[in-house]
Write a protein that holds these residues in place. Sequence first.
Motif, PDB file in Angstrom:
ATOM      1  N   ASN A  13      29.377  -0.559  65.064  1.00 20.36           N
ATOM      2  CA  ASN A  13      29.111  -1.992  65.065  1.00 20.36           C
ATOM      3  C   ASN A  13      29.556  -2.534  66.421  1.00 20.36           C
ATOM      4  O   ASN A  13      30.735  -2.404  66.784  1.00 20.36           O
ATOM      5  CB  ASN A  13      29.875  -2.671  63.918  1.00 20.36           C
ATOM      6  CG  ASN A  13      29.562  -4.149  63.851  1.00 20.36           C
ATOM      7  OD1 ASN A  13      29.793  -4.900  64.802  1.00 20.36           O
ATOM      8  ND2 ASN A  13      29.010  -4.569  62.722  1.00 20.36           N
ATOM      9  N   ASN A  14      28.600  -3.114  67.170  1.00 17.16           N
ATOM     10  CA  ASN A  14      28.950  -3.511  68.538  1.00 17.16           C
ATOM     11  C   ASN A  14      29.740  -4.815  68.612  1.00 17.16           C
ATOM     12  O   ASN A  14      30.137  -5.238  69.694  1.00 17.16           O
ATOM     13  CB  ASN A  14      27.707  -3.528  69.447  1.00 17.16           C
ATOM     14  CG  ASN A  14      26.614  -4.426  68.910  1.00 17.16           C
ATOM     15  OD1 ASN A  14      26.901  -5.386  68.200  1.00 17.16           O
ATOM     16  ND2 ASN A  14      25.365  -4.121  69.231  1.00 17.16           N
ATOM     17  N   LYS A  15      29.990  -5.455  67.455  1.00 16.26           N
ATOM     18  CA  LYS A  15      30.850  -6.653  67.469  1.00 16.26           C
ATOM     19  C   LYS A  15      32.281  -6.285  67.082  1.00 16.26           C
ATOM     20  O   LYS A  15      33.224  -6.783  67.672  1.00 16.26           O
ATOM     21  CB  LYS A  15      30.300  -7.702  66.505  1.00 16.26           C
ATOM     22  CG  LYS A  15      29.027  -8.351  67.053  1.00 16.26           C
ATOM     23  CD  LYS A  15      28.878  -9.799  66.638  1.00 16.26           C
ATOM     24  CE  LYS A  15      27.764 -10.470  67.415  1.00 16.26           C
ATOM     25  NZ  LYS A  15      26.721 -10.998  66.545  1.00 16.26           N
ATOM     26  N   THR A  16      32.403  -5.396  66.081  1.00 15.08           N
ATOM     27  CA  THR A  16      33.758  -5.075  65.591  1.00 15.08           C
ATOM     28  C   THR A  16      34.264  -3.735  66.130  1.00 15.08           C
ATOM     29  O   THR A  16      35.433  -3.426  66.025  1.00 15.08           O
ATOM     30  CB  THR A  16      33.755  -4.981  64.050  1.00 15.08           C
ATOM     31  OG1 THR A  16      32.865  -3.888  63.686  1.00 15.08           O
ATOM     32  CG2 THR A  16      33.264  -6.263  63.389  1.00 15.08           C
ATOM     33  N   GLY A  17      33.363  -2.918  66.636  1.00 11.91           N
ATOM     34  CA  GLY A  17      33.751  -1.593  67.135  1.00 11.91           C
ATOM     35  C   GLY A  17      33.898  -0.565  66.009  1.00 11.91           C
ATOM     36  O   GLY A  17      34.185   0.611  66.256  1.00 11.91           O
ATOM     37  N   GLU A  18      33.656  -1.023  64.791  1.00 11.66           N
ATOM     38  CA  GLU A  18      33.822  -0.139  63.624  1.00 11.66           C
ATOM     39  C   GLU A  18      32.764   0.976  63.624  1.00 11.66           C
ATOM     40  O   GLU A  18      31.586   0.717  63.879  1.00 11.66           O
ATOM     41  CB  GLU A  18      33.670  -0.995  62.369  1.00 11.66           C
ATOM     42  CG  GLU A  18      34.074  -0.301  61.085  1.00 11.66           C
ATOM     43  CD  GLU A  18      33.605  -1.138  59.883  1.00 11.66           C
ATOM     44  OE1 GLU A  18      33.178  -0.529  58.896  1.00 11.66           O
ATOM     45  OE2 GLU A  18      33.644  -2.387  59.969  1.00 11.66           O
ATOM     46  N   GLU A  19      33.211   2.179  63.336  1.00 13.31           N
ATOM     47  CA  GLU A  19      32.297   3.332  63.308  1.00 13.31           C
ATOM     48  C   GLU A  19      32.037   3.756  61.880  1.00 13.31           C
ATOM     49  O   GLU A  19      32.936   3.724  61.053  1.00 13.31           O
ATOM     50  CB  GLU A  19      32.966   4.506  64.039  1.00 13.31           C
ATOM     51  CG  GLU A  19      32.331   4.775  65.380  1.00 13.31           C
ATOM     52  CD  GLU A  19      32.972   5.952  66.093  1.00 13.31           C
ATOM     53  OE1 GLU A  19      33.360   5.722  67.224  1.00 13.31           O
ATOM     54  OE2 GLU A  19      33.069   7.056  65.510  1.00 13.31           O
ATOM     55  N   ARG A  20      30.805   4.179  61.624  1.00 13.84           N
ATOM     56  CA  ARG A  20      30.473   4.584  60.255  1.00 13.84           C
ATOM     57  C   ARG A  20      29.508   5.748  60.330  1.00 13.84           C
ATOM     58  O   ARG A  20      28.620   5.758  61.189  1.00 13.84           O
ATOM     59  CB  ARG A  20      29.826   3.372  59.593  1.00 13.84           C
ATOM     60  CG  ARG A  20      29.115   3.667  58.323  1.00 13.84           C
ATOM     61  CD  ARG A  20      28.521   2.404  57.729  1.00 13.84           C
ATOM     62  NE  ARG A  20      27.848   2.770  56.492  1.00 13.84           N
ATOM     63  CZ  ARG A  20      27.069   1.982  55.808  1.00 13.84           C
ATOM     64  NH1 ARG A  20      26.854   0.749  56.208  1.00 13.84           N
ATOM     65  NH2 ARG A  20      26.485   2.402  54.694  1.00 13.84           N
ATOM     66  N   LYS A  21      29.686   6.732  59.443  1.00 14.72           N
ATOM     67  CA  LYS A  21      28.697   7.825  59.424  1.00 14.72           C
ATOM     68  C   LYS A  21      27.778   7.602  58.224  1.00 14.72           C
ATOM     69  O   LYS A  21      28.240   7.393  57.103  1.00 14.72           O
ATOM     70  CB  LYS A  21      29.388   9.188  59.321  1.00 14.72           C
ATOM     71  CG  LYS A  21      28.347  10.301  59.272  1.00 14.72           C
ATOM     72  CD  LYS A  21      28.920  11.688  59.246  1.00 14.72           C
ATOM     73  CE  LYS A  21      27.792  12.703  59.080  1.00 14.72           C
ATOM     74  NZ  LYS A  21      27.668  13.275  57.771  1.00 14.72           N
ATOM     75  N   ILE A  22      26.485   7.606  58.489  1.00 13.18           N
ATOM     76  CA  ILE A  22      25.540   7.500  57.371  1.00 13.18           C
ATOM     77  C   ILE A  22      24.937   8.888  57.130  1.00 13.18           C
ATOM     78  O   ILE A  22      24.707   9.643  58.073  1.00 13.18           O
ATOM     79  CB  ILE A  22      24.440   6.438  57.625  1.00 13.18           C
ATOM     80  CG1 ILE A  22      23.735   6.656  58.977  1.00 13.18           C
ATOM     81  CG2 ILE A  22      25.000   5.030  57.549  1.00 13.18           C
ATOM     82  CD1 ILE A  22      22.510   5.783  59.182  1.00 13.18           C
ATOM     83  N   ASP A  23      24.732   9.209  55.855  1.00 10.24           N
ATOM     84  CA  ASP A  23      24.153  10.510  55.507  1.00 10.24           C
ATOM     85  C   ASP A  23      22.636  10.363  55.410  1.00 10.24           C
ATOM     86  O   ASP A  23      22.131   9.681  54.518  1.00 10.24           O
ATOM     87  CB  ASP A  23      24.710  10.995  54.156  1.00 10.24           C
ATOM     88  CG  ASP A  23      26.208  11.224  54.244  1.00 10.24           C
ATOM     89  OD1 ASP A  23      26.683  11.672  55.315  1.00 10.24           O
ATOM     90  OD2 ASP A  23      26.913  10.928  53.257  1.00 10.24           O
ATOM     91  N   ILE A  24      21.946  10.971  56.334  1.00 12.77           N
ATOM     92  CA  ILE A  24      20.484  10.873  56.358  1.00 12.77           C
ATOM     93  C   ILE A  24      19.894  12.229  56.754  1.00 12.77           C
ATOM     94  O   ILE A  24      20.586  13.045  57.368  1.00 12.77           O
ATOM     95  CB  ILE A  24      19.993   9.818  57.391  1.00 12.77           C
ATOM     96  CG1 ILE A  24      20.691  10.036  58.753  1.00 12.77           C
ATOM     97  CG2 ILE A  24      20.181   8.403  56.892  1.00 12.77           C
ATOM     98  CD1 ILE A  24      20.056   9.320  59.893  1.00 12.77           C
ATOM     99  N   GLU A  25      18.628  12.434  56.408  1.00 13.59           N
ATOM    100  CA  GLU A  25      17.976  13.685  56.822  1.00 13.59           C
ATOM    101  C   GLU A  25      16.879  13.451  57.862  1.00 13.59           C
ATOM    102  O   GLU A  25      16.435  14.370  58.523  1.00 13.59           O
ATOM    103  CB  GLU A  25      17.425  14.409  55.590  1.00 13.59           C
ATOM    104  CG  GLU A  25      18.572  14.931  54.729  1.00 13.59           C
ATOM    105  CD  GLU A  25      18.102  15.641  53.485  1.00 13.59           C
ATOM    106  OE1 GLU A  25      17.269  16.552  53.576  1.00 13.59           O
ATOM    107  OE2 GLU A  25      18.574  15.239  52.392  1.00 13.59           O
ATOM    108  N   GLY A  26      16.430  12.191  57.954  1.00 17.51           N
ATOM    109  CA  GLY A  26      15.399  11.867  58.947  1.00 17.51           C
ATOM    110  C   GLY A  26      15.839  10.673  59.764  1.00 17.51           C
ATOM    111  O   GLY A  26      16.473   9.742  59.242  1.00 17.51           O
TER     112      GLY A  26
END
Length: 310
Positions: A224-237
């Motif tokens: 998130n470019n406002k909070t700097g928070e990082e998150r991993k999303i589980d995706i295949e495509g």
Amino acid sequence: MEKTKCLIIGSGPAGYTAAIYAARADLKPVVYQGMEPGGQLTTTTEVDNFPGYPEGIDGPKMMEDLQKQAERFGSDIRWGMITELDTSERPFKAKVDDGTELLAETVIIATGATAKYLGLESEEKFKGGGVSACATCDGFFYKGKDVAVVGGGDTAAEEATYLANLCNKVYLIHRRDELRASKAMQHKVLNTPNIEMLWDSEVKEIVGTESGFVKALNGAVVVNNKTGEERKIDIEGFFVAIGHKPNTDIFVGKLEMDETGYLKTKADSTATNVEGIFAAGDVQDKHFRQAITAAGTGCMAAIEAERFLS
Ligand code: NDP
């Protein structure tokens, strides 16, 4: 100096289809293939939506077949880039990167467009193994799975809604807090229950596994470019929809273009603003961008070139 009745610039479905029709009309076309012989389809794996292939076909194989079909009728297909085209008088003078010069009575421009990518190393690694720039082409492989689309324009919105019909869940990752897409498309996206918006978000990395040549994407790290928070999303495509760049640099100031650089053609025609020069395929089409529509306009351009000459 060498002369030709018909010079075709580009070798995607538009260029080769134009070559098939022009050769059959006895125009003896000369085709310069450009930097990426076969065009964008050579970067795809399976093509399942081109009519006539009930089992699908590999993109590179399809382009090889189209080239052979064009050669069968006498198209002269050459490796090389056209670096200059003088549109001020007919016959048009073209220069090739190897120094060759030729005069063409008609020109069919089929130089295509190049999809823009984010430029991440991990994105490059998973191209053809989970990363795609065309949901209509590759979405089917992710039926029932979770995927992400990056971008905030009409293409991203369209791709997200298209994928939402096929996939379990679609993350739409956009770098700002509002979409650039038309209001109607925004409405559609925001009211599709299985699309989750990730606002103010940028992709840091695409992750997956690699075993020999087999690559399988399984997630993306989003910041998130406002909070700097990082998150991993589980995706295949992972679908990149941040725009295309039409390959028209050498025609700037010589042929009419729209504000984004796509060549302008007359209604129901492939004619550009210069008589005798036609444009086919993605170089003049920012809406459909399909192999079949490119092939269709390639056919139109060759028929129009032939009629122009006669
Ligand atoms: P656009 O240029 O309209 O949108 C590109 C999107 O990608 C923008 O939201 C932009 O963000 C984002 N973006 C660009 N670079 C990056 C980057 N490096 N990282 C992250 N995000 C990025 O391209 P489209 O392909 O969507 O559309 C092109 C044209 O074609 C438009 O005129 C569009 O209206 C038209 N079109 C029309 C359709 C229709 O009418 N059915 C369908 C598809 C396209 P930001 O907003 O912050 O700049």
